[in-house]
Design an enzyme around this catalytic site. Sequence first.
Site, mmCIF file in Angstrom:
data_model
loop_
_atom_site.group_PDB
_atom_site.id
_atom_site.type_symbol
_atom_site.label_atom_id
_atom_site.label_comp_id
_atom_site.label_asym_id
_atom_site.label_seq_id
_atom_site.Cartn_x
_atom_site.Cartn_y
_atom_site.Cartn_z
ATOM 1 N N GLU A 167 3.814 -1.489 3.185
ATOM 2 C CA GLU A 167 4.887 -1.883 2.273
ATOM 3 C C GLU A 167 5.262 -3.360 2.389
ATOM 4 O O GLU A 167 6.151 -3.741 3.122
ATOM 5 C CB GLU A 167 6.121 -1.006 2.495
ATOM 6 N N TRP A 183 -3.633 0.995 -2.913
ATOM 7 C CA TRP A 183 -4.425 2.204 -3.165
ATOM 8 C C TRP A 183 -3.769 2.906 -4.341
ATOM 9 O O TRP A 183 -2.610 3.289 -4.267
ATOM 10 C CB TRP A 183 -4.436 3.112 -1.942
ATOM 11 N N GLU A 184 -4.493 3.060 -5.421
ATOM 12 C CA GLU A 184 -3.900 3.581 -6.644
ATOM 13 C C GLU A 184 -3.475 5.037 -6.511
ATOM 14 O O GLU A 184 -4.303 5.899 -6.228
ATOM 15 C CB GLU A 184 -4.863 3.436 -7.825
#
Length: 191
Positions: free
Chosen positions: A73, A95-96
């Site tokens: 984050e 990361w989708e």
Amino acid sequence: MRFDEWITLVDDGYSTSAEFEVVQDHILDGIDAIRWPHGSDDFAINPTRKGNGVKPIKDAFITRLLQYGWEDEFDYFDAHYTFPRGDSLPFVVEWETGNISSSHRAINRMAKGMLEGRIAGGLLVLPTAALYPYLTDRIGNLRELRPYLELWSRWQGQPGFGYLGIASVEHDRLDHTVPTIAKGTDGRALL
């Protein structure tokens, strides 16, 4: 999980640096470390259309990166790596886990982060067309981003841009006997 393709969109020479070699090794190992079901030797996916979640896959990847000293984050990105000597900008990875619009936003956030001098570069990781049908409905995927690769590649040589890329991932095998991967509770995850 199997790494499929690494696409460089913009590179000001960063890909020849020692820093890039480090982040690339970490990312590729993070992908390779993803297993399903837990404790297995590979990544098998239950081929139920739209039946598998994506957040647990991302979480396994981030867990491996954290073991290498990445932090999670950062500036709305899933993870970033700051080099120990401290004279380099962080490299980010996303990361989708969202829809295709989320993929476009991730690329734009990376571009903006480079232009503002906050990051050295970034990589978006998403599923291939072969994995896509078994994941949450409308998850961002490489097939739908391909028409935009030429557009993003035109940022090459623009002041401030370091490195921008996309990596695609795929299951090792299909297996009807493995459990589906749990879905989240937001967006289209429960559809």
